[in-house]
Write a protein that holds these residues in place. Structure first.
Motif, PDB file in Angstrom:
ATOM      1  N   ASN A  27      -5.696 -38.680   3.717  1.00 50.66           N
ATOM      2  CA  ASN A  27      -4.955 -39.446   2.200  1.00 50.66           C
ATOM      3  C   ASN A  27      -5.449 -40.251   1.666  1.00 50.66           C
ATOM      4  O   ASN A  27      -6.218 -41.371   2.552  1.00 50.66           O
ATOM      5  N   VAL A  28      -6.578 -40.077   0.615  1.00 47.31           N
ATOM      6  CA  VAL A  28      -7.386 -41.339  -0.099  1.00 47.31           C
ATOM      7  C   VAL A  28      -6.877 -41.422  -1.257  1.00 47.31           C
ATOM      8  O   VAL A  28      -6.948 -40.377  -1.733  1.00 47.31           O
ATOM      9  N   PHE A  60     -17.577 -31.799   3.049  1.00 47.88           N
ATOM     10  CA  PHE A  60     -16.833 -31.871   2.899  1.00 47.88           C
ATOM     11  C   PHE A  60     -15.844 -31.406   1.660  1.00 47.88           C
ATOM     12  O   PHE A  60     -16.954 -31.299   0.626  1.00 47.88           O
ATOM     13  N   ALA A  61     -15.100 -30.372   1.263  1.00 40.99           N
ATOM     14  CA  ALA A  61     -14.711 -30.010   0.101  1.00 40.99           C
ATOM     15  C   ALA A  61     -13.799 -30.322  -0.619  1.00 40.99           C
ATOM     16  O   ALA A  61     -12.847 -31.026   0.867  1.00 40.99           O
ATOM     17  N   ILE A  62     -13.063 -30.882  -1.582  1.00 32.28           N
ATOM     18  CA  ILE A  62     -12.297 -31.354  -2.113  1.00 32.28           C
ATOM     19  C   ILE A  62     -11.723 -30.388  -3.223  1.00 32.28           C
ATOM     20  O   ILE A  62     -12.576 -29.716  -3.996  1.00 32.28           O
ATOM     21  N   MET A  80     -22.786 -37.363  -3.088  1.00 32.39           N
ATOM     22  CA  MET A  80     -21.308 -36.254  -3.321  1.00 32.39           C
ATOM     23  C   MET A  80     -21.496 -35.606  -4.731  1.00 32.39           C
ATOM     24  O   MET A  80     -22.001 -36.311  -5.540  1.00 32.39           O
ATOM     25  N   TYR A  81     -21.025 -34.567  -5.521  1.00 30.34           N
ATOM     26  CA  TYR A  81     -20.765 -33.899  -6.268  1.00 30.34           C
ATOM     27  C   TYR A  81     -18.997 -33.721  -6.667  1.00 30.34           C
ATOM     28  O   TYR A  81     -18.663 -32.769  -5.695  1.00 30.34           O
ATOM     29  N   THR A  82     -18.929 -34.038  -7.581  1.00 34.31           N
ATOM     30  CA  THR A  82     -17.756 -34.098  -8.174  1.00 34.31           C
ATOM     31  C   THR A  82     -17.676 -32.991  -9.558  1.00 34.31           C
ATOM     32  O   THR A  82     -17.986 -33.526 -10.943  1.00 34.31           O
ATOM     33  N   ASN A  83     -16.845 -32.114  -9.663  1.00 38.51           N
ATOM     34  CA  ASN A  83     -16.320 -31.299 -11.052  1.00 38.51           C
ATOM     35  C   ASN A  83     -15.017 -32.012 -11.487  1.00 38.51           C
ATOM     36  O   ASN A  83     -13.736 -31.610 -10.886  1.00 38.51           O
ATOM     37  N   PHE A  84     -14.454 -32.943 -12.530  1.00 42.33           N
ATOM     38  CA  PHE A  84     -13.179 -33.418 -12.959  1.00 42.33           C
ATOM     39  C   PHE A  84     -13.071 -32.273 -13.994  1.00 42.33           C
ATOM     40  O   PHE A  84     -13.852 -32.883 -15.479  1.00 42.33           O
ATOM     41  N   ALA A 107      -9.787 -32.568  -9.293  1.00 45.62           N
ATOM     42  CA  ALA A 107     -11.152 -33.443  -9.331  1.00 45.62           C
ATOM     43  C   ALA A 107     -11.413 -31.750  -7.798  1.00 45.62           C
ATOM     44  O   ALA A 107     -11.597 -32.160  -7.140  1.00 45.62           O
ATOM     45  N   GLN A 108     -12.672 -31.194  -8.031  1.00 42.27           N
ATOM     46  CA  GLN A 108     -13.236 -30.362  -7.149  1.00 42.27           C
ATOM     47  C   GLN A 108     -14.630 -30.519  -6.819  1.00 42.27           C
ATOM     48  O   GLN A 108     -15.256 -30.551  -7.621  1.00 42.27           O
TER      49      GLN A 108
END
Length: 129
Positions: free
Chosen positions: A117-118, A19-21, A57-61, A39-40
């Motif tokens: 949606n979360v 999944f991509a965010i 997960m990896y997320t960059n804020f 947040a990506q």
């Protein structure tokens, strides 16, 4: 979802799904809260268990306003649906948050799976130079 494994499984977002965010990063959990960045990142379903949804997960804020405008911090960790509060590792940063370390305590405050949606409330403790 941007990719899934070439195996038959239930549910469709099971093991190996990627999944991509690219989500708004706000001060509070309310949808009307002040936007301070994005947040990506990516997360992958990492458990073969059909009851427990586990991800890596990896997320960059990335901050786009305020004191830390142009800076970011990165999260890389494992998360399980069994946990009411998810403890996730902060593993780095850039700009004013260079060499950031710390942790994030995240809880889900809203879920609508039909609309995908979360809303997550993230409480971050961050150490940087």
């Amino acid at each position: 979802m941007i990719a899934h494994p070439n195996i038959i499984q239930t549910p469709s977002f099971g093991f190996g799904s990627l999944f991509a965010i690219d989500d708004p990063f706000t001060i509070g959990p309310e949808p009307t809260s002040t936007l301070i960045g994005n947040a990506q990142g990516l997360y992958v379903s990492s458990s073969r268990d059909h009851v427990v949804f586990t991800t890596v997960m990896y997320t960059n804020f990335a901050f786009t306003s305020g004191r830390f405008n142009g800076s970011s911090f990165s999260l890389f960790s494992r998360s399980s649906s069994l946990d009411a509060i998810h403890e996730l590792a902060i593993v780095g940063g850039r700009g004013a948050l260079r060499m950031a370390r710390g942790f994030d305590l995240t809880q889900i405050t809203f879920v609508n799976l039909m609309a995908c949606n979360v809303i997550l409330e993230c409480n971050v403790t961050l150490y940087h130079y």
